[in-house]
Motif scaffolding. Structure first.
Motif, PDB file in Angstrom:
ATOM      1  N   ASN A 125      -2.312  34.535  47.568  1.00 36.46           N
ATOM      2  CA  ASN A 125      -1.813  34.024  49.586  1.00 36.46           C
ATOM      3  C   ASN A 125      -2.784  32.108  48.978  1.00 36.46           C
ATOM      4  O   ASN A 125      -3.684  31.445  49.553  1.00 36.46           O
ATOM      5  CB  ASN A 125      -3.498  34.290  50.947  1.00 36.46           C
ATOM      6  CG  ASN A 125      -2.540  35.091  50.843  1.00 36.46           C
ATOM      7  OD1 ASN A 125      -1.554  35.704  50.986  1.00 36.46           O
ATOM      8  ND2 ASN A 125      -3.994  36.342  51.079  1.00 36.46           N
ATOM      9  N   ARG A 126      -1.958  31.462  48.136  1.00 37.55           N
ATOM     10  CA  ARG A 126      -1.795  30.247  47.242  1.00 37.55           C
ATOM     11  C   ARG A 126      -1.274  29.282  48.800  1.00 37.55           C
ATOM     12  O   ARG A 126      -1.706  28.188  48.052  1.00 37.55           O
ATOM     13  CB  ARG A 126      -1.238  30.432  45.960  1.00 37.55           C
ATOM     14  CG  ARG A 126      -1.313  31.441  44.890  1.00 37.55           C
ATOM     15  CD  ARG A 126      -0.553  31.670  43.845  1.00 37.55           C
ATOM     16  NE  ARG A 126      -1.362  30.709  43.081  1.00 37.55           N
ATOM     17  CZ  ARG A 126      -1.771  30.424  42.237  1.00 37.55           C
ATOM     18  NH1 ARG A 126      -3.010  31.082  42.273  1.00 37.55           N
ATOM     19  NH2 ARG A 126      -2.816  29.193  41.453  1.00 37.55           N
ATOM     20  N   LEU A 173      -7.109  33.364  51.968  1.00 36.26           N
ATOM     21  CA  LEU A 173      -8.007  33.130  51.012  1.00 36.26           C
ATOM     22  C   LEU A 173      -9.339  33.148  51.950  1.00 36.26           C
ATOM     23  O   LEU A 173      -9.274  32.890  53.464  1.00 36.26           O
ATOM     24  CB  LEU A 173      -8.271  32.411  50.074  1.00 36.26           C
ATOM     25  CG  LEU A 173      -7.162  32.689  49.662  1.00 36.26           C
ATOM     26  CD1 LEU A 173      -7.183  31.351  48.526  1.00 36.26           C
ATOM     27  CD2 LEU A 173      -6.489  33.688  48.923  1.00 36.26           C
ATOM     28  N   ALA A 174     -10.901  33.753  51.826  1.00 37.80           N
ATOM     29  CA  ALA A 174     -11.908  33.990  52.301  1.00 37.80           C
ATOM     30  C   ALA A 174     -12.511  33.034  51.792  1.00 37.80           C
ATOM     31  O   ALA A 174     -12.620  32.901  50.150  1.00 37.80           O
ATOM     32  CB  ALA A 174     -12.720  35.132  52.617  1.00 37.80           C
ATOM     33  N   SER A 223      -5.758  24.797  55.281  1.00 34.88           N
ATOM     34  CA  SER A 223      -4.190  24.090  55.641  1.00 34.88           C
ATOM     35  C   SER A 223      -3.872  23.441  55.138  1.00 34.88           C
ATOM     36  O   SER A 223      -2.631  23.582  54.681  1.00 34.88           O
ATOM     37  CB  SER A 223      -4.325  22.733  57.440  1.00 34.88           C
ATOM     38  OG  SER A 223      -4.671  22.538  57.018  1.00 34.88           O
ATOM     39  N   ILE A 224      -4.662  23.446  54.164  1.00 38.29           N
ATOM     40  CA  ILE A 224      -3.661  22.858  52.766  1.00 38.29           C
ATOM     41  C   ILE A 224      -3.947  24.078  51.420  1.00 38.29           C
ATOM     42  O   ILE A 224      -5.519  24.233  50.978  1.00 38.29           O
ATOM     43  CB  ILE A 224      -4.564  21.549  52.568  1.00 38.29           C
ATOM     44  CG1 ILE A 224      -3.887  20.143  53.138  1.00 38.29           C
ATOM     45  CG2 ILE A 224      -3.701  20.948  50.573  1.00 38.29           C
ATOM     46  CD1 ILE A 224      -4.180  18.604  52.511  1.00 38.29           C
ATOM     47  N   GLY A 225      -3.029  24.298  51.545  1.00 39.82           N
ATOM     48  CA  GLY A 225      -3.119  25.319  49.967  1.00 39.82           C
ATOM     49  C   GLY A 225      -4.026  25.106  48.951  1.00 39.82           C
ATOM     50  O   GLY A 225      -3.739  24.393  48.421  1.00 39.82           O
ATOM     51  N   LEU A 226      -3.926  26.598  48.524  1.00 40.66           N
ATOM     52  CA  LEU A 226      -4.391  26.646  47.357  1.00 40.66           C
ATOM     53  C   LEU A 226      -3.710  25.361  46.146  1.00 40.66           C
ATOM     54  O   LEU A 226      -4.122  24.459  45.307  1.00 40.66           O
ATOM     55  CB  LEU A 226      -5.055  27.744  46.360  1.00 40.66           C
ATOM     56  CG  LEU A 226      -6.189  27.862  44.936  1.00 40.66           C
ATOM     57  CD1 LEU A 226      -7.206  27.215  44.847  1.00 40.66           C
ATOM     58  CD2 LEU A 226      -5.224  29.305  44.460  1.00 40.66           C
ATOM     59  N   LYS A 252     -13.185  26.745  43.907  1.00 32.40           N
ATOM     60  CA  LYS A 252     -14.100  28.000  44.836  1.00 32.40           C
ATOM     61  C   LYS A 252     -13.818  27.222  45.872  1.00 32.40           C
ATOM     62  O   LYS A 252     -12.858  26.245  46.487  1.00 32.40           O
ATOM     63  CB  LYS A 252     -15.472  26.957  44.756  1.00 32.40           C
ATOM     64  CG  LYS A 252     -16.457  27.321  44.073  1.00 32.40           C
ATOM     65  CD  LYS A 252     -17.771  27.290  43.725  1.00 32.40           C
ATOM     66  CE  LYS A 252     -18.411  25.605  43.341  1.00 32.40           C
ATOM     67  NZ  LYS A 252     -18.270  25.166  42.232  1.00 32.40           N
ATOM     68  N   TYR A 253     -13.311  27.502  46.922  1.00 33.66           N
ATOM     69  CA  TYR A 253     -13.679  27.281  48.589  1.00 33.66           C
ATOM     70  C   TYR A 253     -14.597  27.585  49.397  1.00 33.66           C
ATOM     71  O   TYR A 253     -15.122  28.246  49.519  1.00 33.66           O
ATOM     72  CB  TYR A 253     -12.449  28.285  49.436  1.00 33.66           C
ATOM     73  CG  TYR A 253     -11.849  28.755  50.194  1.00 33.66           C
ATOM     74  CD1 TYR A 253     -12.413  26.924  52.058  1.00 33.66           C
ATOM     75  CD2 TYR A 253     -11.734  29.766  51.295  1.00 33.66           C
ATOM     76  CE1 TYR A 253     -11.539  27.091  53.095  1.00 33.66           C
ATOM     77  CE2 TYR A 253     -10.947  29.667  52.603  1.00 33.66           C
ATOM     78  CZ  TYR A 253     -11.623  28.740  53.153  1.00 33.66           C
ATOM     79  OH  TYR A 253     -11.149  28.547  55.006  1.00 33.66           O
ATOM     80  N   LEU A 254     -14.728  25.943  49.618  1.00 35.81           N
ATOM     81  CA  LEU A 254     -16.367  25.973  50.332  1.00 35.81           C
ATOM     82  C   LEU A 254     -15.917  25.443  51.442  1.00 35.81           C
ATOM     83  O   LEU A 254     -15.115  24.805  51.782  1.00 35.81           O
ATOM     84  CB  LEU A 254     -17.261  24.732  49.817  1.00 35.81           C
ATOM     85  CG  LEU A 254     -17.198  25.524  48.058  1.00 35.81           C
ATOM     86  CD1 LEU A 254     -18.152  23.868  47.690  1.00 35.81           C
ATOM     87  CD2 LEU A 254     -18.698  26.243  47.974  1.00 35.81           C
TER      88      LEU A 254
END
Length: 362
Positions: free
Chosen positions: A64-65, A114-115, A252-255, A302-304
């Motif tokens: 889910n990039r 992503l979570a 809303s901005i992907g990886l 990391k997704y913070l």
């Protein structure tokens, strides 16, 4: 109900076991508390040490990039307290029921997203955010005195905004030109500066840790940069309890798009580092025409979710918005500007420059 509205579940039961009201995260104690009856409870810590803070994740293993611009997609939530059905924007992760005021924390991830794996919790209260605001506006040199005295912030809204952080090991192969100045005297005895130019090339290596990129499009980027830095190492493994009582937003901005922004920022830092390296190694006065190519290895992310207080104030019927870093109290925003004060500053600058010129001539 239209077909583009999806039903989602609540991810956290925020009901106080003592009085039935909603508990929320307390920035001062780091616990859950009930603002009505005073009930307080610790947030359970994971048994495994590696789950207590956000871990680095392999960039290429992520699914889910893509980016998620879900302006029209909605989700419906049924309140566990009053059974009211509320429709939210799909980007929202946490909010408050508009009917009974109970806190609602929705599922942090969906099939398409992503979570978050970490959260930097609020450490600054709304009262302390207000104190930071008053110190900030009093320090604005060009803000009218009356605005400093009368500015009163509206109610603060605490929100967790999504950010990516990236680690990358870089190797850059560069070429550049550098100049060394020397003084020469002509036949008339006048002196002038001459720059001798040389070419050089080399390799520059650097590991970038926690390159920060905002993952939301909803807020003023310049304002968000003004309240940085955050203490990213003071993060905790994501738990829904930490966002209870606050707003929270999904990315809303992907990886992939986030990493492109990170690479652009890293590119600028590498360019400045190469110039410093060439200047130091060759005793150069000037460095220019730098060109380089960079490879990125061992990329992790990391997704913070990071804490921010939002508010605004009015002055002469105009609205000025500002933010406060929920960790440090650092303030960023817009404030009224006095043309008179700016004009005085310009005149003083001109006067100082003129005095320096007269002194140099004498």
């Amino acid at each position: 109900m239209t077909s583009d509205v999806k039903e989602v579940k609540l991810d956290f039961d925020a009901e106080c076991p003592s009085c039935g009201a909603s508990v929320e995260f307390n920035p001062k104690t780091g616990k859950l508390f009930c603002p009505y009856c005073g009930y307080e409870v610790d947030i359970a810590k994971p048994e495994q040490e590696e789950q207590r803070s956000a871990q680095e994740l392999d960039f290429y293993d992520a699914k889910n990039r893509g980016r998620f611009d879900w302006g029209v997609e909605k989700k419906t939530v049924i309140c566990s307290e009053c059974a009211a059905e509320t429709i939210y924007d799909a980007l929202q992760v946490a909010d408050t029921c508009p009917y009974c005021g109970s806190h609602q924390v929705m599922e942090a991830s969906t099939e398409e997203t992503l979570a978050p794996n970490g959260v930097c919790t609020f450490e600054v209260t709304d009262k302390e955010a207000g104190e930071s605001f008053h110190k900030w506006i009093r320090s604005r040199i060009f803000t009218p005195r009356q605005a400093k005295l009368s500015a009163k912030p509206d109610a603060f809204t605490g929100v967790y905004l999504p950010y990516w952080t990236f680690d990358s090991r870089t190797i850059s192969y560069y070429s550049a030109q550098y100049g060394i100045n020397r003084t020469v005297r002509d036949a008339e005895g006048e002196t002038r500066i001459v720059t001798d130019w040389y070419s050089t090339s080399g390799v520059y290596q650097e590991f970038f840790d926690d390159e920060l990129v905002s993952a939301t499009r909803r807020y003023d980027r310049d304002m968000m940069r003004k309240i940085e830095p955050f203490r990213l190492t003071d993060n905790k493994g994501y738990r829904p309890e930490y966002v209870s009582g606050f707003l929270a937003e999904r990315y809303s901005i992907g990886l992939d798009e986030g990493f492109e922004e990170a690479k652009s920022s890293i590119h600028n830092k590498i360019e400045q580092a190469i110039k410093s390296k060439v200047r130091f190694e060759h005793g150069a006065d000037i460095v220019g025409h730098v060109s380089f190519s960079t490879t990125h290895d061992d990329i992790t992310y990391k997704y913070l979710m990071l804490p921010i207080w939002l508010s605004s104030f009015k002055y002469k019927d105009k609205l000025y918005r500002f933010m406060v870093n929920g960790q440090t109290g650092r303030v960023g925003g817009s404030a009224p500007i006095s043309p008179v004060r700016v004009g005085i500053a310009v005149l003083l600058s001109i006067a100082v420059i003129y005095m320096i010129y007269l002194f140099s001539q004498s």
